[in-house]
Every structure is written in structure tokens, then in C-alpha cells.
Design a protein around this motif. Structure first.
Motif, short mmCIF file in Angstrom:
data_model
loop_
_atom_site.label_atom_id
_atom_site.label_comp_id
_atom_site.label_asym_id
_atom_site.label_seq_id
_atom_site.Cartn_x
_atom_site.Cartn_y
_atom_site.Cartn_z
N LYS B 191 -58.59 1.84 -53.00
CA LYS B 191 -59.52 2.24 -51.94
C LYS B 191 -58.83 2.22 -50.59
O LYS B 191 -59.05 3.09 -49.75
CB LYS B 191 -60.73 1.29 -51.94
CG LYS B 191 -61.81 1.61 -50.89
CD LYS B 191 -62.51 2.91 -51.20
CE LYS B 191 -63.80 3.12 -50.44
NZ LYS B 191 -64.96 2.46 -50.99
N THR B 228 -60.95 6.19 -58.04
CA THR B 228 -61.36 5.87 -56.66
C THR B 228 -60.61 6.75 -55.66
O THR B 228 -61.19 7.28 -54.72
CB THR B 228 -61.09 4.38 -56.36
OG1 THR B 228 -61.83 3.59 -57.28
CG2 THR B 228 -61.45 4.02 -54.94
N LEU B 354 -72.12 -2.89 -53.28
CA LEU B 354 -71.04 -2.67 -54.26
C LEU B 354 -71.57 -1.65 -55.26
O LEU B 354 -72.46 -1.96 -56.05
CB LEU B 354 -70.68 -3.99 -54.95
CG LEU B 354 -69.62 -3.94 -56.05
CD1 LEU B 354 -68.29 -3.40 -55.54
CD2 LEU B 354 -69.41 -5.33 -56.66
N ASN B 359 -66.63 3.27 -56.35
CA ASN B 359 -66.27 1.90 -56.77
C ASN B 359 -67.40 1.21 -57.53
O ASN B 359 -67.98 0.23 -57.05
CB ASN B 359 -65.95 1.04 -55.54
CG ASN B 359 -64.57 1.29 -54.95
OD1 ASN B 359 -64.45 1.65 -53.80
ND2 ASN B 359 -63.54 1.09 -55.75
N ASP B 364 -63.93 -2.52 -60.73
CA ASP B 364 -64.48 -2.85 -59.41
C ASP B 364 -65.38 -4.08 -59.50
O ASP B 364 -65.31 -4.98 -58.65
CB ASP B 364 -65.28 -1.66 -58.87
CG ASP B 364 -64.45 -0.38 -58.81
OD1 ASP B 364 -63.32 -0.46 -58.30
OD2 ASP B 364 -64.94 0.66 -59.26
N THR B 437 -68.91 -0.10 -50.48
CA THR B 437 -67.77 0.42 -51.25
C THR B 437 -67.92 1.91 -51.53
O THR B 437 -67.18 2.46 -52.33
CB THR B 437 -67.63 -0.31 -52.60
OG1 THR B 437 -68.80 -0.03 -53.39
CG2 THR B 437 -67.47 -1.80 -52.41
N SER B 456 -63.16 -1.71 -49.61
CA SER B 456 -62.86 -1.89 -51.03
C SER B 456 -63.81 -2.94 -51.62
O SER B 456 -64.42 -3.71 -50.89
CB SER B 456 -61.42 -2.37 -51.20
OG SER B 456 -61.34 -3.72 -50.76
N PRO B 457 -63.89 -3.01 -52.95
CA PRO B 457 -64.71 -4.07 -53.57
C PRO B 457 -64.24 -5.48 -53.18
O PRO B 457 -65.06 -6.38 -53.03
CB PRO B 457 -64.51 -3.83 -55.08
CG PRO B 457 -64.22 -2.37 -55.18
CD PRO B 457 -63.41 -2.04 -53.96
N ALA B 460 -65.53 -6.06 -49.76
CA ALA B 460 -66.99 -6.21 -49.84
C ALA B 460 -67.36 -7.63 -50.27
O ALA B 460 -68.20 -8.29 -49.65
CB ALA B 460 -67.56 -5.18 -50.82
#
Lengths: 201, 482
Positions: B191, B228, B354, B359, B364, B437, B456-457, B460
Motif C-alpha cells: 500500500k 493492492t 479496515l 485491503n 490484510d 485502508t 495501509s492495514p 490503520a
């Protein structure tokens, strides 16, 4: 599709870059199942601001939108083109269009004319100084006329031809149906089919 | 893209293999090629007017066996066993069901084990394979390019065109190589690569191009991570993104419900191994990125190109030389409620989302769960976890990930597009700030007046713990005792 050769109408300056399709028509309006009647949805978020250009005379009667670079980015929603057309726009001028938006416009008879950014700036200036100025979009000559300015614009030959002839894409392709059938006989056997349905269980 | 012996790019090879009829003419006057489409994905939002068009013209859907539909954009992510409360959403879903029945299209409806976001469902069923052409009335169709497929979003008129003809009239795309060499640092993900690419080339940088992601950093990524990257190619303005298939790709596809079997598998792999850019092939443009230098990335503005490293501060409008960029920055800061110069890590969020086709796959969810396990959520932060498909949800539950999220205080939802776009009940309130995400931080994208930071996860999850935009390196090294 209606044939398009030339159009003259009031120019609307939209001095923003990166006008994405979420701004042109917010997602909440995409739940409809009809192809028309999206005029109320055009720039719905921005139109709540009473100073927004489309809420001002004489721009509310405009039919040629003059936008900043990277117009129509983001979501593929053709609803963005439908909303512009339903509102009364016949052409959008910008120095750069997102690919999918440009393609969708061509399918629906909305002219997406690519001008040099310098010319866009000159048109903005003219529209600021003389609100209500009419812009002529001549598809045959590929020119835009605004006041004393005559500026060339880019649009690809094929789209221009289709717009000028008002041709239906599917009808054109179906003239070559035999070619499609022939291609299908040569597709490799390992290419997947969705039917019959298989699942992990 | 017609030369016989000259070296070709991956995109050119896939294009050439799908030309039904070459356009007449030369140079700028050349008409488009007619390109065959191997897989057409449908969902409720961009298909009703296309089905209606077919009906009005008395046309048939040419290949129901190359078409599949799912319900994702409009659908709620809880109480899915109850009728959809929003009447227009309900009508649109029922219209899809009626249309699929009438035209013989396979549909995975809400409540079905294969229902989910269209771009998660295709790969997971094994319907997305290398060398295919894949289209959908959704710009994030570029996701499928992770398999070395040429996959791109189309408008509703084109959806109708594919329904009627299983083909599209297209001019060849230009090609751009995105070379990412090196090794990602811990805490840096695919990501972050794609957000950095978009910040580098801009939201219009990819217009007219198919991007091919190449280099050692790309090769080392899993399929989930590659998806992604390709998913967000459209945020750089590109028609599509691609990654050449390799053993990682073959291993992912093998054994999936619609993967080839036996001799067909061998024939497929033999062909797939030819799907790479030849030595000496020319790209129309090239971009280079050093993976070693990348840090977790985050957006500060209202388009995906307005991003910076998480360790930096909100930019000043004066930082931009271009007048349009300067104005865009000013406008974005106003909308986002941010002051120039504020360190990104001091920005407090209300919500962490999320999910989305960017993602929401197993990797993820696992990555985020790993971070939050045994740690506490900031009590003021709401966290919503939305698996990309019903199948992902089941797999995650089998691994106990749902419990990790629930123990943390996150909401564990059913599959769908959810808060990525303001079309279903999952929306931000006016002024609410979200670390998301997903893929778009446009004004109002996640709900009217909502403010989105794309992350990105890992970011997050870390943000849900600290309450401010954070990366895993900002967390105490060992989780607090449970």
C-alpha cells in the motif's frame, strides 16, 4: 445518439483541478436504475454552496463547462456524463481528462475537448470579465471560439467521427459478428467459464 | 502493437492475443482494435441501465458463461438477513437479481458464501487468471492485473457493449514501467509503494497508460499485496496496472474452483510463462522507485496524489510551484480541517476503516490482527473491519481473527464495499476523520463532509491503538498483558 457538429452556449468557468467523478455526482445518486433524470445530482455537494458557479446567473444557463486539469478522475461511473448532459452541458473543455470519463463522454455525445492549459486560462479570464460570453465548440474544425480567441482542441479521430455521425457503437461492432465468432473458436480450452458455477465447497 | 519479431511488453502480448479485428488506418487516424473480453464482472450499480439497453434493443447477452455478478456497493454489512432498509438500494439490488435471472447470469447474492466485493470474488474463485482480459463497470477492475491480466474499468455504455458483443473497441494503450527495486523495511507494505507511486507521478500521471510494476520489491510480494498495488493504478489515472505472472501467481491460482486442471493446467502454465516483458522491449515511459527508502505513507489531502511519509508534516500551499497545485492544497487543507506544518502523527482520528477492494483480503486482516492482538484500542476511536468477501470472513473466523478484532473492540462486519464509498449505511458523519485502508480520499467519498486519510492495514491498526496516525514502529515493543 444525436449528431454533433457545432454548438454555441454560455461558458461556465470551473476553476478547479482534479474534479473527480465523486464531485460531479456523489455516490448516493447512483442508486437509480434509470438513464436520465440526473440533472439534480450534478455537483450536488458543491451546489449546496450558494456561491457555487452553477448557482449564479448567467452561468446556471451554461452549456459549455471550462474545467481545470484532470477532469473526471476516479470512479468509472457513467452517471457523471449523464448528469452533465441532463443538466444541459454539451461540451467540457479541459487540458487533461481522465481516460474513462473521456471514453464515457464519447459514448453519450458529450464532447470532451482537450485544450492547452494556456487557452483554458484565457477563456477563464474572458468569462470572468464578461460573464455570459458564449463559447462555440466546432467539432468539425476542432476549434473553440470564445470572444476574440480561437483555440484548437484535441479529440481523437474515431470519437469525432462517431459523434459527428451520431453512431451507435454496438451496432458498429455487430457488423463484425462473424469475426467475433471466429475468434471464439480459437480461444484456448484452459480459459475459465463462469458456468457451470463451481465453488470451494 | 503489431510487430511480429520485435520484443514486446507484457501488456502488448496480452493485447495482441485478444485482437478480434485490427482497426483500419495508420497513425493517429487508425481506428480502434476490436478486443475480445475473457471475463465480465457485474455489480448492482453500473449494470441496470446496460441490461435495460439490451432489452430495449432486443439484444441477447452473448456469453453468460463469461459473465458473473455479485452484490457489493449498496449492501449493508450487518443485519444482512433483513430486507435492505434503504428503498432505492433495495430496488437496485432487486433489479440486479431480476436481470441476472432474465439473462442467465450467475449471481452471488447477499448471504451467499461467494458474495463479496467483485474484485475479491473473481480472484478467489480462480476466475481471474494470467493473460486474460477482464472488465467491469468499476474503475478498480485494475486489481486483476496482479495476475498478469489486462483488466480495466469501463462505463455503463461499454458494459452494455460487452454484454452484447463480448468485445470492446479500443485504441492500444501506452505502456509505463514502474520499477521498484530493493527491500521494504518492516512495517512498510505494498500500500505504501502504490501511495508513493501516485504521489510521485500524480493523479494524471498514468493517463493513457498501462502500468507494469516490475523489480525485486514487486517480485517478493504475495498475490494479496500485488492486488493492492494494481488496484490503485487508476488513482494514478492509468487504465490498468499489471504484474507479470510467476510461481507466486501459479501457486495462488492452482486448486481454486475455476482453475484449469490436469493437462489444461499444464497447457495454461506453459502459456502463462511466456507472459513477461521481453528483454529489449520498449516502454513509452519509465519510473523508478527505491523500496529501501520507503516509509509508511499517508494522504493529507483530497486526492490520492496528495500523500507524504507518515513521519512528515502537513505541507504548506507555498511548497507547490504550480498555481493549480497550490490552490488544490489550500482547498484540501480547508476541507480536511488541517493546518500546514502539523506533524502527520499528531493528527487524531475518529474512525479506522479496515476494508475495501484495496485491503480486505486475508493477508490484510492477518497483518492488522497481528498488530492489535494483546493491545488496547484508543477508547475514542471506532474501528470497523469489513472482510472483502463472505469467503474471506469465513476463513478469518476459522483462524480466530474475528475474535481478535472483537476483543480489541472493533466491529466485525459482513462483506461489501462498506465505508469505501458513501452508498450504503456505513458512512462518516460531517467532519469525522478516518484512517482508511481504502483507495479514495475525495471530498465526501466516505460520507458527506467526511475526512479521509488513506493508509495501509498496519498503519490503520497502529492508529486504532494510539488514536493518532501511527505506524507499528510507534507502538511499545511488547503488547500490554491481556
Amino acid at each position: 445518439m444525436e449528431k454533433f457538429t457545432t454548438h454555441t452556449g454560455i461558458g461556465v468557468p470551473l476553476r478547479s483541478s482534479n474534479v473527480d467523478t465523486d464531485q460531479i455526482i456523489p455516490a448516493v445518486y447512483l442508486k437509480r436504475i434509470t438513464r436520465t433524470g440526473f440533472e439534480d445530482a450534478l455537483f450536488a455537494g458543491w451546489r449546496k454552496d450558494e456561491n457555487f458557479i452553477l448557482n449564479r446567473e448567467p452561468f446556471n444557463q451554461g452549456s459549455v463547462l471550462v474545467a481545470g486539469p484532470d477532469f473526471g478522475t476516479g470512479s468509472s461511473r457513467e452517471h457523471a456524463v449523464w448528469a452533465l448532459k441532463d443538466y444541459g452541458f454539451k461540451a467540457v473543455l479541459s487540458s487533461r481528462f481522465a481516460d474513462i470519463f473521456r471514453g464515457n463522454s464519447g459514448k453519450q455525445g458529450l464532447v470532451a475537448a482537450e485544450l492547452a492549459q494556456d487557452d483554458i486560462e484565457l477563456i477563464w479570464k474572458e468569462l470572468d470579465n464578461n460573464p455570459g460570453t458564449q463559447i462555440t465548440v466546432n467539432l468539425e474544425a476542432r476549434t473553440v471560439t470564445c470572444g476574440s480567441l480561437v483555440a484548437p482542441f484535441d479529440i481523437d479521430d474515431y470519437t469525432r467521427w462517431r459523434l459527428m455521425e451520431g453512431l451507435d457503437d454496438i451496432g458498429l461492432t455487430l457488423k463484425h459478428e462473424e469475426d467475433i465468432s471466429e475468434y471464439e473458436t480459437s480461444r484456448p480450452g484452459f480459459k475459465p467459464l463462469t458456468l457451470p458455477a463451481r465453488t470451494a465447497d | 502493437m503489431s510487430a511480429q519479431q520485435s520484443p514486446l511488453t507484457l501488456a502488448e502480448k496480452v493485447w495482441n492475443a485478444h485482437v478480434v479485428r485490427q482497426g483500419e488506418g495508420e497513425g493517429a487516424a487508425r481506428q480502434p482494435d476490436l478486443i475480445y473480453i475473457d471475463l465480465h464482472l457485474l455489480h448492482e450499480v453500473t449494470s441496470p441501465q446496460a441490461f435495460e439497453g439490451l432489452r430495449l434493443a432486443g439484444r441477447k447477452l452473448r456469453r453468460p458463461d463469461l459473465t458473473i455478478a455479485t452484490e457489493d456497493h449498496n449492501t449493508p454489512t450487518w443485519d444482512i438477513d433483513k430486507p435492505i432498509a434503504d428503498l432505492t438500494s433495495r430496488t437496485q439490488i432487486h433489479t440486479l437479481r431480476d436481470n441476472c435471472k432474465e439473462f442467465g447470469v450467475r449471481l452471488h447474492s447477499l448471504g451467499d458464501k461467494e458474495q463479496g466485493i467483485v474484485h475479491v470474488v473473481g480472484p478467489q474463485l480462480g476466475l481471474t487468471q494470467p493473460g486474460m482480459t477482464v472488465v467491469c463497470g468499476d474503475s478498480h477492475t485494475s486489481t486483476h492485473g496482479a495476475f498478469g491480466a489486462l483488466a480495466f474499468g469501463i462505463g455503463t455504455s461499454e458494459v452494455e457493449h460487452v454484454m452484447a458483443t463480448q468485445s470492446l473497441s479500443l485504441k492500444p494503450f501506452k505502456t509505463m514501467a514502474i520499477n521498484v527495486e530493493g527491500t521494504l523495511k518492516p512495517g512498510v507494505t505494498s500500500k505504501d509503494i502504490i501511495l508513493a507511486v501516485i504521489a510521485k507521478i500524480g493523479t494524471g500521471g498514468g493517463q493513457g497508460y498501462v502500468l507494469e510494476y516490475r523489480g525485486s520489491a514487486i517480485r517478493s510480494l504475495s498475490m494479496d499485496a500485488r492486488m493492492t498495488i494494481c488496484n490503485m493504478s487508476i488513482e494514478a489515472g492509468a487504465r490498468a496496472g499489471m504484474i507479470a505472472p510467476d510461481q507466486t501467481t501459479f501457486d495462488y491460482v492452482k486448486g481454486r474452483p475455476h482453475a484449469p486442471e490436469g493437462e489444461q493446467w499444464d497447457a495454461a502454465v506453459e502459456y502463462w510463462k511466456t507472459l513477461h516483458t521481453d528483454d529489449g522491449a520498449r516502454f513509452d515511459a519509465e519510473v523508478f522507485l527505491n523500496a529501501d527508502e520507503l516509509e509508511p505513507f499517508v494522504t493529507w489531502g483530497t486526492n490520492p496524489g496528495q500523500g507524504i511519509s507518515l513521519s512528515e508534516s502537513v505541507p504548506h500551499p507555498e511548497d507547490f510551484a504550480d498555481e493549480n497545485d497550490r490552490q488544490a492544497c489550500e482547498r484540501a487543507l480547508t476541507y480536511m480541517g488541517l493546518e500546514a506544518g502539523t506533524p502527520m502523527k499528531q493528527i487524531r482520528v475518529d474512525t479506522v476503516f479496515l476494508g475495501s477492494c484495496t485491503n480486505s483480503r486475508m493477508e490484510d486482516l492477518r497483518a492488522a490482527a497481528e498488530i492489535i492482538k494483546g493491545r488496547e484500542k484508543d477508547p475514542q476511536v471506532r474501528m470497523i473491519v469489513v472482510p472483502g468477501s463472505a469467503r474471506v470472513r469465513l476463513e478469518a473466523e476459522a483462524e480466530g481473527l474475528d475474535q481478535v478484532f472483537k476483543d480489541f473492540g472493533a466491529e466485525w462486519r459482513f462483506a461489501g464495499c462498506s465505508m469505501c464509498l458513501g452508498m450504503n449505511p456505513d458512512q462518516l458523519a460531517e467532519g469525522e476523520r478516518c484512517a482508511s485502508t481504502s483507495n479514495r480520499n475525495f471530498e465526501g467519498r466516505q460520507g458527506k463532509g467526511g475526512r479521509t486519510h488513506l493508509v495501509s492495514p498496519l498503519v490503520a491498526a497502529s492508529t486504532a491503538i494510539r488514536g493518532t496516525l501511527s505506524s507499528p514502529s510507534d507502538l511499545a515493543s511488547t503488547p500490554a498483558a491481556v
